[in-house]
Design a protein around this motif. Structure first.
Motif, PDB file in Angstrom:
ATOM      1  N   GLN A  50       0.810  -1.213   0.000  1.00  0.00           N
ATOM      2  CA  GLN A  50       0.000   0.000   0.000  1.00  0.00           C
ATOM      3  C   GLN A  50       0.847   1.268   0.000  1.00  0.00           C
ATOM      4  N   GLN A  97      -4.304 -10.450   9.287  1.00  0.00           N
ATOM      5  CA  GLN A  97      -5.749 -10.695   9.350  1.00  0.00           C
ATOM      6  C   GLN A  97      -6.146 -12.029   8.725  1.00  0.00           C
ATOM      7  N   CYS A  99      -6.560  -0.134   1.466  1.00  0.00           N
ATOM      8  CA  CYS A  99      -6.552  -1.562   1.129  1.00  0.00           C
ATOM      9  C   CYS A  99      -7.840  -1.960   0.414  1.00  0.00           C
ATOM     10  N   THR A 100      -8.974  -1.575   0.976  1.00  0.00           N
ATOM     11  CA  THR A 100     -10.233  -2.072   0.429  1.00  0.00           C
ATOM     12  C   THR A 100     -10.742  -1.282  -0.769  1.00  0.00           C
ATOM     13  N   TYR A 158      -5.492   8.045   6.823  1.00  0.00           N
ATOM     14  CA  TYR A 158      -5.382   7.722   8.245  1.00  0.00           C
ATOM     15  C   TYR A 158      -4.245   8.487   8.922  1.00  0.00           C
TER      16      TYR A 158
HETATM   17  C1  BGP Z   1      -6.956  -3.755   7.183  1.00  0.00           C
HETATM   18  C2  BGP Z   1      -5.720  -4.048   6.406  1.00  0.00           C
HETATM   19  C3  BGP Z   1      -4.888  -2.883   6.080  1.00  0.00           C
HETATM   20  C4  BGP Z   1      -5.622  -1.580   6.003  1.00  0.00           C
HETATM   21  C5  BGP Z   1      -6.766  -1.404   6.925  1.00  0.00           C
HETATM   22  C6  BGP Z   1      -7.664  -0.232   6.624  1.00  0.00           C
HETATM   23  O1  BGP Z   1      -7.936  -4.652   6.802  1.00  0.00           O
HETATM   24  O2  BGP Z   1      -4.862  -4.949   7.081  1.00  0.00           O
HETATM   25  O3  BGP Z   1      -4.080  -3.243   5.017  1.00  0.00           O
HETATM   26  O4  BGP Z   1      -5.524  -0.872   4.885  1.00  0.00           O
HETATM   27  O5  BGP Z   1      -7.559  -2.534   6.973  1.00  0.00           O
HETATM   28  O6  BGP Z   1      -8.428  -0.510   5.512  1.00  0.00           O
HETATM   29  P1  BGP Z   1      -8.627   0.538   4.385  1.00  0.00           P
HETATM   30  O7  BGP Z   1      -7.278   0.901   3.921  1.00  0.00           O
HETATM   31  O8  BGP Z   1      -9.421  -0.096   3.331  1.00  0.00           O
HETATM   32  O9  BGP Z   1      -9.334   1.653   5.030  1.00  0.00           O
END
Ligand code: BGP
Length: 480
Positions: free
Chosen positions: A18, A190, A434-435, A443
């Motif tokens: 990422q 995870q 990530c998603t 963040y």
């Molecule tokens: C978790 C993952 C991360 C991360 C986080 C936040 O599931 O381990 O890789 O990115 O979620 O998710 P997102 O980036 O989609 O907000």
């Protein structure tokens, strides 16, 4: 007086895929996140509930697209080239630990190569030396969805037993090289997210299997065996290394006090969360999981030798990510394992992730009571649409509010007796989501000036939360 231990590890966490970018540099092979496509019309709220399964046809289609901008993880925030400056900022922030992953495809570009790629190792030599040089404890994840794509196309990912040995070989190379510098290892990020991160975490093409649900648990069995084998290898190389099991915690509350809702919610939490830690920490398949397989006619192939390995090489600590809690009921549970809903009593982020600090205290107590081993919060934080002002400032008091309440809840859990040794807010500098593959889901304590379409200066700016977290660390947990 702070309730946190004197040497408490205040940190931050990222994943190679990422942030690093440089998807074709340094001899790296293509990996699963490199084909993670950004949908410019994405539906933000509820994204996490969408199916994340991949078919051979869709993968083929994605591989035809030449435009890198449609795949933000290919570029990340260019951390591959900027890590020295970014880590300098993390040092200024005062971090005591820094969690990142070693991208498998940088070390074994095809996953099944006989020899590791020395150029990839050299990159991590320097990255880890930089982390250590700044007095931060490195926490290394060995599989944060970074499966070499060749293992998908040639073996159908974790469905194939041979991937166990490829992963163990990769771990062995990393343990041998970094054991004197890295004490804490998270083997699989995870491990429980087989419903929402199916392709990312299992690398399996769903049209290639007969029974998708059953195949997912077969993959998971292979991951359990791989973790145990890797743990055995680590113990031989250097018993000081600590092996962690990590889940994503999104503990469900029962929608009502109806006993059926309470029990089936508990059952839901068992199979979607505790199953994974029970196997890795207690060293055996729990009865409720075996019954779940039986009731669903799942035939998971496991040998006596597998079970012996699982029993003898368990995890040393438990890590979990915590973003939100969920709700469940008898009715929902019977409709499908992933049918859980949001809590109308809680506020939620733009992405629909409920905000529930007390849920963090609840989960810390729950897991610590169950396992009595050290705990780490491997991720936590609020994804938000930050605004950069004309003076290059970001006034992110909403982030401070979120983190403050979660740290307070964590401190209460410590007072409850939980042995908590580390806290790593997610993405201490902005990285690709990530998603959703957006840059705009931020963040960080540091703003990274890159947009969803890859444009932007790439400059880094400290947000208001930077100073606040700096003080939290300096005072060992005074949230003001
Ligand atoms: C978790 C993952 C991360 C991360 C986080 C936040 O599931 O381990 O890789 O990115 O979620 O998710 P997102 O980036 O989609 O907000």
């Amino acid at each position: 007086m702070s309730a946190f231990k004197e040497n408490f590890l205040w940190g931050g966490a990222v994943a190679a895929n990422q942030c690093e970018g440089a998807w074709k540099e340094g001899g790296k092979g293509i990996s699963v996140p490199d084909v993670d496509w950004h949908n410019p019309n994405l539906n933000r709220a509820g994204k996490r509930d969408e199916d994340s399964e991949m078919t051979s046809a869709r993968l083929e289609e994605l591989l035809q697209i030449q435009d890198d901008d449609q795949f933000p993880k290919r570029k990340g925030i260019d951390f591959y080239h900027t890590y020295k400056e970014d880590l300098k900022l993390m040092h200024e922030l005062g971090l005591k630990c820094f969690r990142t992953s070693i991208n498998w495809a940088r070390i074994f570009p095809n996953g099944d190569d006989a020899e590791p790629n020395e150029e990839g190792l050299k990159f991590y030599d320097d990255l880890i030396d930089t982390i250590v040089g700044y007095g931060m404890e490195p926490i290394i994840t060995l599989f944060h969805y970074e499966l070499p794509l060749n293992l998908v196309t040639k073996y159908n990912g974790w469905q194939d037993r041979r991937v166990i040995n490829f992963f163990t070989r990769f771990c062995k190379v990393c343990f041998e090289r970094y054991h004197s510098k890295v004490k804490y290892w998270i083997l699989i990020n995870q491990i429980n997210l087989i419903y929402v991160e199916a392709f990312n975490s299992l690398g399996m093409l769903c049209d290639k299997v007969e029974n998708l649900e059953e195949a997912k648990y077969q993959c998971i069995h292979h991951q359990f065996v791989a973790c145990s084998k890797a743990t055995a290898v680590a113990r031989e190389i250097d018993p000081n290394m600590q092996m962690g099991v990590m889940i994503s915690d999104h503990n469900c509350y029962a929608e009502t006090a109806k006993p059926e809702d309470v029990f089936y919610t508990y059952q839901k939490n068992q199979m979607s969360q505790m199953f994974y830690t029970d196997v890795r920490i207690r060293g055996e398949y729990p009865g409720y999981a075996l019954r779940f397989f039986k009731d669903n006619n799942f035939n998971i192939e496991m040998t006596d030798e597998d079970l012996e390995l699982i029993k003898n090489h368990t995890a040393d600590f438990m890590a979990f990510s915590y973003y939100y809690s969920r709700l469940n009921s008898y009715e929902k549970n019977n409709k499908g394992l992933n049918d859980i809903s949001k809590n109308p009593l809680l506020k939620a982020s733009i992405w629909g992730w409920s905000i529930d600090p007390l849920g963090l205290r609840n989960s810390l107590n729950l897991y610590y009571d169950r396992y009595l081993i050290p705990m780490m919060i491997a991720e936590n934080g609020l994804g938000a649409l930050d605004e950069l002002t004309e003076n290059n400032e970001v006034h992110d008091e909403y982030r401070v509010d979120y983190l403050r309440e979660h740290i307070k809840a964590m401190e209460e859990a410590v007072k409850d007796g939980v042995d908590l040794f580390a806290y790593c807010p997610w993405g201490p500098f902005d990285i690709v989501s990530c998603t959703t593959n957006e840059m705009s889901k931020r963040y960080g304590f540091v703003y990274v000036d890159i947009n969803d379409d890859g444009t932007g200066t790439g400059n880094r700016y400290k947000k208001d939360s930077f100073k606040w977290y700096q003080n939290v660390i300096a005072t060992n947990g005074d949230v003001l």
